[in-house]
Design an enzyme around this catalytic site. Structure first.
Site, PDB file in Angstrom:
ATOM      1  CD  GLU A  30     -10.926  -0.638  13.954  1.00 32.93           C
ATOM      2  OE1 GLU A  30     -11.450  -1.551  13.289  1.00 32.93           O
ATOM      3  OE2 GLU A  30      -9.919  -0.043  13.590  1.00 32.93           O
ATOM      4  CB  ILE A  82      -0.975  -0.018   1.204  1.00 30.40           C
ATOM      5  CG1 ILE A  82      -1.942  -1.206   1.055  1.00 30.40           C
ATOM      6  CG2 ILE A  82      -1.735   1.295   1.310  1.00 30.40           C
ATOM      7  CD1 ILE A  82      -2.819  -1.479   2.257  1.00 30.40           C
ATOM      8  CB  CYS A 119      -5.665   4.067   5.660  1.00 27.74           C
ATOM      9  SG  CYS A 119      -6.604   5.553   5.322  1.00 27.74           S
ATOM     10  CG  HIS A 164     -11.159  -1.098   9.707  1.00 24.10           C
ATOM     11  ND1 HIS A 164     -10.467  -1.684  10.733  1.00 24.10           N
ATOM     12  CD2 HIS A 164     -10.508  -1.474   8.570  1.00 24.10           C
ATOM     13  CE1 HIS A 164      -9.452  -2.387  10.246  1.00 24.10           C
ATOM     14  NE2 HIS A 164      -9.459  -2.272   8.926  1.00 24.10           N
ATOM     15  CG  ASP A 201       9.672  -0.400   4.881  1.00 30.45           C
ATOM     16  OD1 ASP A 201      10.340  -1.233   5.529  1.00 30.45           O
ATOM     17  OD2 ASP A 201       8.615  -0.690   4.286  1.00 30.45           O
ATOM     18  CB  ALA A 215     -10.368  -3.594   2.517  1.00 30.06           C
ATOM     19  CG  ASP A 218     -10.402   3.303   7.269  1.00 34.19           C
ATOM     20  OD1 ASP A 218     -11.614   3.616   7.264  1.00 34.19           O
ATOM     21  OD2 ASP A 218      -9.988   2.213   6.842  1.00 34.19           O
TER      22      ASP A 218
HETATM   23  P1  NAD Z   1       2.854  -4.838   3.588  1.00 34.17           P
HETATM   24  O1  NAD Z   1       3.236  -5.982   4.451  1.00 34.17           O
HETATM   25  O2  NAD Z   1       2.874  -5.018   2.116  1.00 34.17           O
HETATM   26  O3  NAD Z   1       3.804  -3.591   3.926  1.00 34.17           O
HETATM   27  C1  NAD Z   1       4.141  -3.198   5.210  1.00 34.17           C
HETATM   28  C2  NAD Z   1       5.495  -2.506   5.145  1.00 34.17           C
HETATM   29  O4  NAD Z   1       5.790  -1.980   6.440  1.00 34.17           O
HETATM   30  C3  NAD Z   1       6.647  -3.450   4.776  1.00 34.17           C
HETATM   31  O5  NAD Z   1       7.373  -2.920   3.679  1.00 34.17           O
HETATM   32  C4  NAD Z   1       7.500  -3.500   6.032  1.00 34.17           C
HETATM   33  O6  NAD Z   1       8.894  -3.579   5.731  1.00 34.17           O
HETATM   34  C5  NAD Z   1       7.186  -2.165   6.678  1.00 34.17           C
HETATM   35  N1  NAD Z   1       7.382  -2.121   8.132  1.00 34.17           N
HETATM   36  C6  NAD Z   1       7.123  -3.065   9.041  1.00 34.17           C
HETATM   37  N2  NAD Z   1       7.391  -2.583  10.279  1.00 34.17           N
HETATM   38  C7  NAD Z   1       7.828  -1.319  10.130  1.00 34.17           C
HETATM   39  C8  NAD Z   1       8.246  -0.300  11.015  1.00 34.17           C
HETATM   40  N3  NAD Z   1       8.270  -0.506  12.339  1.00 34.17           N
HETATM   41  N4  NAD Z   1       8.615   0.885  10.512  1.00 34.17           N
HETATM   42  C9  NAD Z   1       8.591   1.112   9.179  1.00 34.17           C
HETATM   43  N5  NAD Z   1       8.209   0.183   8.277  1.00 34.17           N
HETATM   44  C10 NAD Z   1       7.826  -1.009   8.746  1.00 34.17           C
HETATM   45  O7  NAD Z   1       1.436  -4.367   4.100  1.00 34.17           O
HETATM   46  P2  NAD Z   1       0.309  -3.587   3.274  1.00 34.17           P
HETATM   47  O8  NAD Z   1      -0.535  -4.563   2.555  1.00 34.17           O
HETATM   48  O9  NAD Z   1       0.944  -2.471   2.526  1.00 34.17           O
HETATM   49  O10 NAD Z   1      -0.594  -3.038   4.479  1.00 34.17           O
HETATM   50  C11 NAD Z   1      -0.180  -1.921   5.241  1.00 34.17           C
HETATM   51  C12 NAD Z   1      -1.128  -1.737   6.391  1.00 34.17           C
HETATM   52  O11 NAD Z   1      -2.453  -1.472   5.913  1.00 34.17           O
HETATM   53  C13 NAD Z   1      -1.273  -2.952   7.320  1.00 34.17           C
HETATM   54  O12 NAD Z   1      -1.352  -2.525   8.654  1.00 34.17           O
HETATM   55  C14 NAD Z   1      -2.596  -3.541   6.905  1.00 34.17           C
HETATM   56  O13 NAD Z   1      -3.190  -4.283   7.961  1.00 34.17           O
HETATM   57  C15 NAD Z   1      -3.371  -2.267   6.631  1.00 34.17           C
HETATM   58  N6  NAD Z   1      -4.609  -2.441   5.871  1.00 34.17           N
HETATM   59  C16 NAD Z   1      -5.678  -1.694   6.238  1.00 34.17           C
HETATM   60  C17 NAD Z   1      -6.885  -1.831   5.576  1.00 34.17           C
HETATM   61  C18 NAD Z   1      -8.085  -1.002   5.966  1.00 34.17           C
HETATM   62  O14 NAD Z   1      -9.197  -1.462   5.801  1.00 34.17           O
HETATM   63  N7  NAD Z   1      -7.892   0.206   6.444  1.00 34.17           N
HETATM   64  C19 NAD Z   1      -6.991  -2.758   4.521  1.00 34.17           C
HETATM   65  C20 NAD Z   1      -5.855  -3.470   4.130  1.00 34.17           C
HETATM   66  C21 NAD Z   1      -4.666  -3.309   4.816  1.00 34.17           C
END
Ligand code: NAD
Length: 311
Positions: free
Chosen positions: A259, A150, A228, A278, A169, A281, A254
């Site tokens: 929640e 994301i 988000c 929330h 990151d 997605a 979000d």
């Molecule tokens: P992803 O695993 O593809 O990416 C996460 C990134 O965070 C990775 O590149 C990782 O190296 C990095 N990371 C981990 N710990 C870290 C830290 N302490 N500091 C900096 N970087 C760090 O995940 P994604 O699919 O991109 O999802 C990102 C977030 O969005 C997750 O928390 C996921 O649960 C959330 N999400 C929310 C919704 C929603 O409905 N709002 C929907 C889908 C995903």
């Protein structure tokens, strides 16, 4: 073989399973005790986030081989209970990423122009044209915490909109980020130099309260924050204080540490805050995509034993 679909799922996904010869029963909204009574009939169960697949359900499952989550988070599935019975849990990572990306980009613009507040005040009968002189995001610095599926796409789109991207990151491939034109920096540097900060890292104990009182103290005055990702990463009490003392000019959230957000939360009273329940997605397209993905994965597993996206 029989598949129980416990939460609403795209018709296309259901059709894929039926076409493969499975019997598919869609029974949404069943309480735990009802699922316990019927689960022994099924070889696979598919859920989204509403149904909790508890240890009781897993204990009662005698034929169950796989639990599929149409989506990514598996907080609603007792994964260790499933594992101990040899039941595979699979999800659909990335299937809904783009929906979250678009919500985030929408929040960037909403925070810059206060459209959410302008809408509210007009409906209250006001015409506060002067109050709503906004900002432009072009040439501003966007700090992206977490450059995963994301975060990377948010950064790519924001860069195309003229923003400068600073990203933090520690686990990302540096060449990939640099090639995309993002500056990889320390968290402190990101906090100090960003006009907008957006968070895209996993939730949980490791990242709980990552953005707290100390972090806000390091930020620019008037910074705007978007979360988000997961509740709890931004300490809500500290955020509320930072908004009240004008350090933070706006926030879009979000996700929340609790929640549904309790109705007495102070976040509900702050004009500077945009809230959504929330829904990151929750787009038609994302739900269709994850429904099709999980159907294909379950079909493959039941027919060939090949397990894809195992949690
Ligand atoms: P992803 O695993 O593809 O990416 C996460 C990134 O965070 C990775 O590149 C990782 O190296 C990095 N990371 C981990 N710990 C870290 C830290 N302490 N500091 C900096 N970087 C760090 O995940 P994604 O699919 O991109 O999802 C990102 C977030 O969005 C997750 O928390 C996921 O649960 C959330 N999400 C929310 C919704 C929603 O409905 N709002 C929907 C889908 C995903």
């Amino acid at each position: 073989m029989k598949i129980l679909v416990s939460d609403s799922m795209s018709q296309k996904g259901i059709q894929i399973l039926k076409n493969a010869g499975f019997t598919v029963d869609v029974k949404t909204g069943l309480p735990e005790n009802e699922i316990v009574k019927i689960i022994s009939d099924y070889d696979a169960q598919i859920v989204r986030s509403a149904t909790k697949v508890t240890k009781n359900i897993i204990d009662a499952a005698t034929k169950l081989k796989v639990i599929g989550r149409a989506g990514e988070g598996v907080d609603n599935i007792d994964v260790s209970a499933a594992k101990s019975k040899g039941i595979i849990v699979m999800n659909t990572p990335g299937g809904n990423s783009h929906a979250v990306v678009e919500l985030t980009i929408g929040y960037l613009f909403a925070l810059a122009r206060n459209t959410f507040l302008a809408n509210k005040t007009m409906k209250e009968g006001k015409w506060e044209k002067k109050k709503f002189e906004g900002n432009e995001i072009k040439d501003k610095v966007l700090g992206v915490i977490g450059l995963g599926k994301i975060g990377f796409e948010v950064a790519t789109l924001a860069k195309a909109l003229g923003m400068k991207i600073k990203a933090y990151d520690p686990y990302i491939n540096k060449e990939k980020a640099t090639a995309a034109g993002f500056e990889l920096v320390t968290l402190d540097n990101l906090l100090a130099e960003s006009d907008y900060i957006t968070i895209h890292i996993p939730g949980g104990e490791k990242t709980k309260n990552l953005i707290n009182k100390d972090s806000f103290a390091k930020m620019k005055n008037g910074v705007r924050i978007i979360n988000c990702a997961r509740g709890g990463i931004v300490n809500e009490v500290d955020l509320i204080e930072a908004i009240k003392n004008k350090k933070v000019a706006g926030a879009a959230l979000d996700v929340f540490s609790k929640e549904p957000l309790p109705t007495d939360s102070e976040l509900l009273k702050l004009d500077e805050v945009i809230l959504s329940p929330h829904i990151g997605a929750s787009t038609h397209e994302a739900q269709e995509k994850v429904g099709i993905m999980i159907a294909e994965q379950i079909k493959e597993f039941l027919l060939t034993g090949k397990a894809i996206n195992v949690v």
